[in-house]
Design a protein around this motif. Structure first.
Motif, short mmCIF file in Angstrom:
data_model
loop_
_atom_site.label_atom_id
_atom_site.label_comp_id
_atom_site.label_asym_id
_atom_site.label_seq_id
_atom_site.Cartn_x
_atom_site.Cartn_y
_atom_site.Cartn_z
N LEU A 602 0.83 -1.21 0.00
CA LEU A 602 0.00 0.00 0.00
C LEU A 602 0.86 1.26 0.00
CD1 LEU A 602 -2.97 -0.81 2.39
CD2 LEU A 602 -3.13 -0.05 0.03
N GLU A 603 1.92 1.26 0.81
CA GLU A 603 2.81 2.42 0.85
C GLU A 603 3.43 2.68 -0.52
OE1 GLU A 603 5.61 1.42 3.83
OE2 GLU A 603 4.31 1.96 5.52
N LEU A 606 0.59 3.85 -3.06
CA LEU A 606 0.09 5.21 -2.83
C LEU A 606 1.18 6.26 -3.07
CD1 LEU A 606 -2.23 4.65 0.25
CD2 LEU A 606 -2.84 4.87 -2.16
N ALA A 609 0.98 6.64 -6.70
CA ALA A 609 -0.25 7.36 -7.04
C ALA A 609 -0.09 8.85 -6.81
CB ALA A 609 -1.42 6.82 -6.23
N LEU A 643 -4.01 7.79 2.80
CA LEU A 643 -4.49 8.64 1.70
C LEU A 643 -4.39 10.12 2.08
CD1 LEU A 643 -7.67 6.60 0.67
CD2 LEU A 643 -5.71 7.03 -0.79
N ARG A 646 -0.93 11.66 1.96
CA ARG A 646 -0.40 11.92 0.60
C ARG A 646 -1.30 12.86 -0.20
NH1 ARG A 646 0.85 7.16 2.56
NH2 ARG A 646 2.87 6.17 2.10
N LEU A 648 -4.31 12.45 -1.26
CA LEU A 648 -4.92 11.70 -2.36
C LEU A 648 -6.41 11.52 -2.12
CD1 LEU A 648 -2.31 8.85 -2.92
CD2 LEU A 648 -2.87 10.66 -4.54
N LEU A 653 -7.52 4.79 -5.08
CA LEU A 653 -7.24 3.44 -4.61
C LEU A 653 -8.45 2.55 -4.81
CD1 LEU A 653 -5.35 1.45 -3.05
CD2 LEU A 653 -6.39 2.32 -0.95
#
Length: 793
Positions: A602-603, A606, A609, A643, A646, A648, A653
């Protein structure tokens, strides 16, 4: 800074600053304080002297405040301004009508009838303007409605219209008896338009696709409150109980305030939703189609919730007809109730057809095309439930010896005939409770219930004896033999996966030693030392940043756009090179490291992303979520924090889960997925059709997308049964408002056929293999350049 929020089917962009955001909050607080004071004055004070009392000023403020809020919202909205202007204009004409109505009570002589007529026309103009606003709310999404969902909307709308028509029947009858005049026209048109407003709102609410944006509930509440005020006013006038200043006036004030709040909320995203950062549309703003399930609160509803509106509407239609049979209702009311039942019957017919199609799909998906035996999917569907009953069980894996020689020398047609005969001979040696499946190729599996070592070996010898009898193929007499591996439960394991692995090891030993059959023994697992060493290296890899992600794009089949990618983990081993998941994921699961691996993936995903979003490339990254994540109750909150850190949006996601995730613990799965979905994170079911109960969960869990397993897509060309399964799966997904993605698209023929079937996205080596982020950037740039060249040409 630019902020984006998805509301009622479109993306609205507004330029916000902290100071302006604070003013917006104070504006809404002031609006509702005025409304609360106005409502209190209507409820607590007798209406007889309301017009001459100071409290009339609260009525003026209660009308002016929503008007101001609406037009401030219009000024702040950067996209989809037509919808905002229509709603604001509807509020404006209603407030102007109030002004004309108040002026008519003043000593105006001959102008009184004129002012009263202008007031009534202004009130009447509110309805078409709000209906137009409702249409703009959903117009981008109407094309995505399936026939089943459209009928749900029709049933809901007709049922609501029948009920409202029954309530307003006396009002319509009185209006129809009046002399021709503007007052008579308004007296008839207002209830009819109230009926249309309520029907439209209920129709939209009946669809999990057309509902969009968290602020939608404000608009629904406003319109229903307004319609309720109209209906109660009409009944009060009919009974002679209404006077200006009656508590019924609160319905209009509250309705206007809710509409104004809806507009303001749509133009001003809450701080929790302001995560798009530089990935927004900027000052220019865009209006995008709102068909994504991420913008649909209705998508998180269970199947019973989605069906609630049409079911209640059908019951309401029946009730109206029953009441009409005893007390008599207008022909319009009876017609609406009858139309409700007709539409409901049509929806029922479609539902039964879908059930039949689902049954056919299930049968096709779990049977082997060649032999007619159950296939691998059937094995994984039935055996776990049998193992859960406990007791002694045995799993036998059978592989034909030298089958390749038959195919090479006599042809695949003859080989197919041999496989059919082998299946028949094996089945003849088994009991009624035993399960025989063809796994694929020349491999078969046998599950024996209530059987230990001795019983399993007896069956293995009977099968070998049956296969040893000559087969006559193409006039040639052939003898066949098989190597059989046996694993026992609970001695060797209690799950199907473990039994399969150990039976496979035993079968391999039997084939090497040409011993016919072999019961698993720990010595067969010759990889123990290697596994221990790899586990230690894996623990170090999680700390030393040896894990990398490759990304495989998903292409829209309708237009060729790339809007998302799937993140696939790789282990950049210092000695063995780049390792694929099949070489270490099972070890990760066994060692209890899946939570750590998931967080690391995930890290990485993201972080990438965030890089793309800063460049304006709003790609959605899909990350696989293992079934063991059910034990991680804090996952939704940690994902939300990641999220936010970042900057986002949740749409950056998507989680891909397997059917095992859904069915290991339904309650926990529903809780975790519901909390993720509430944050706006979309959910896809990976390997659709492979696992247990492929269809039962589609309405039970908050799912946005299905990913058709590659085993369905691979045989698509030239295989009518495979094509039928794929086509039916796509139709099923669309009828439930879900998107369908085909995995494993390896050639142009499969790509084209999926497009003809209406599949939404394709993913596979024909599009692009999984590649690093840098290579993907080059691939995307080259694709854009090629598209630009095509347009210029």
């Amino acid at each position: 800074m630019a902020r984006r929020t998805s509301t009622h089917g479109v993306t609205v962009t507004a330029v916000m600053t902290p100071r302006r955001h604070g003013l917006d909050r104070w504006m809404l607080w002031a609006l509702w304080l005025i409304i609360a004071a106005h409502v209190a004055s209507l409820v607590l004070r007798a209406p007889a002297d309301y017009v001459s009392s100071p409290f009339i000023l609260l009525g003026v403020l209660a009308a002016a405040a929503p008007l101001i809020v609406c037009w401030v919202a219009v000024a702040r909205t950067r996209s989809n301004r037509l919808q905002a202007r229509l709603a604001a204009t509807a509020v404006t004409v209603f407030v102007i009508g109030n002004g004309f109505f108040a002026a008519a009570d003043l000593p105006a002589g001959d102008w009184v009838p004129v002012l009263a007529a202008l007031a009534q026309l202004c009130y009447l103009a509110f309805y078409p303007l709000m209906l137009a606003a409702l249409f703009t709310l959903v117009r981008h999404q109407l094309r995505s409605l399936s026939l089943a969902i459209a009928l749900d909307c029709v049933v809901g709308g007709l049922g609501a219209a029948a009920v409202v028509s029954a309530v307003l029947g006396p009002v319509l009858a009185v209006g129809a008896q009046g002399p021709p005049s503007i007052s008579t026209f308004v007296g008839i048109a207002s209830p009819v338009l109230d009926l249309v407003i309520v029907a439209a709102v209920v129709a939209i609410a009946a669809s999990p696709i057309l509902m969009a944006g968290q602020s939608w509930i404000l608009l629904v509440g406003g319109l229903l409150s307004f319609a309720a005020g109209d209906i109660l006013f009409a009944l009060g006038k009919l009974n002679g109980t209404y006077v200006v200043g009656h508590w019924l006036d609160a319905g209009w004030s509250i309705g206007l305030a809710l509409v104004a709040t809806w507009l303001r909320t749509a133009a001003t995203p809450d701080t929790d939703d302001e995560g798009t950062g530089d990935g927004g549309t900027g000052d220019g703003g865009t209006a995008e189609s709102g068909t994504d399930a991420a913008d649909r609160p209705g998508a998180s509803a269970s199947g019973s919730g989605v069906l609630a509106v049409p079911v209640v509407a059908t019951i309401a239609g029946l009730a109206v007809l029953l009441v009409s049979s005893r007390h008599g209702e207008s022909q319009v009311t009876v017609g609406l109730a009858a139309a409700t039942l007709v539409a409901s019957s049509a929806r029922t017919v479609i539902a039964f057809r879908e059930l039949g199609r689902m049954g056919d799909l299930a049968m096709l998906a779990r049977s082997d095309d060649l032999t007619g035996l159950p296939n691998r999917r059937a094995l994984y569907a039935e055996v776990p439930a049998r193992l859960a009953l406990g007791g002694r069980n045995a799993l036998l894996l059978l592989d034909l010896d030298r089958f390749k020689e038959v195919n090479d020398s006599l042809g695949h047609d003859v080989g197919d005939v041999l496989l059919v005969q082998v299946g028949l001979r094996i089945g003849a040696q088994l009991g009624a409770d035993d399960l025989l499946v063809r796994l694929g190729g020349d491999e078969f599996a046998i599950f024996l219930r209530d059987s230990g070592r001795e019983e399993a070996e007896v069956v293995a010898m009977k099968v070998q004896s049956a296969l040893a009898a000559p087969h006559t193929l193409e006039g040639i007499s052939l003898q066949s033999s098989a190597s059989i591996g046996i694993a026992l439960s609970p001695e060797h394991g209690e799950s199907l996966g473990i039994l399969m692995r150990k039976a496979d090891m035993a079968m391999y030993r039997a084939k090497v030693r040409r011993g016919g059959h072999r019961v698993y023994h720990p010595v067969d697992d010759s990889h123990g030392d290697t596994r221990l060493r790899t586990l230690e290296e894996l623990r170090a890899a999680l700390v030393a940043n040896q894990l990398v992600l490759h990304y495989q794009p998903k292409v829209e089949l309708s237009g060729g756009e790339v809007r998302g990618v799937e993140a696939l983990v790789r282990w950049n081993h210092p000695k063995r090179g780049l390792l694929y998941p099949s070489e270490f994921l099972e070890l990760v699961e066994d060692a209890g490291l899946m939570q750590t691996l998931t967080e690391r993936v995930l890290e990485l995903a993201l972080d990438q992303a965030a890089v793309w979003h800063r460049r304006g490339e709003t790609l959605t990254i899909a990350v696989n979520l293992a079934a063991s994540s059910l034990l991680d109750s804090g996952l939704p909150e940690r994902v939300g924090a990641m999220l936010t850190a970042r900057d986002l949006p949740a749409t950056a996601l998507m989680f891909e889960i397997t059917e095992a995730f859904l069915l290991d613990d339904r309650g926990r799965a529903s809780d975790i997925l519901g909390r993720l979905r509430a944050r706006g994170i979309r959910i896809a079911v990976d390997d659709f059709g492979v696992g247990y109960s492929s269809l039962a969960y589609l309405r039970e869990f908050p799912i946005d997308e299905l990913k058709l397993d590659r085993s369905f897509v691979a045989p698509l060309n030239g295989d009518k049964r495979a094509a039928a399964v794929v086509s039916s799966s796509i139709h099923l997904a669309h009828s439930l408002g879900l998107r369908m993605v085909a995995e494993g698209v390896e050639d142009a023929e499969a790509y084209a056929q999926l497009a003809r079937f209406g599949c939404d996205q394709a993913q596979g080596y024909h599009v692009s293999p999984p590649v690093s982020a840098a290579v993907l950037d080059e691939w995307l740039a080259a694709r854009l350049t090629a598209d630009a060249g095509t347009v210029q040409a």
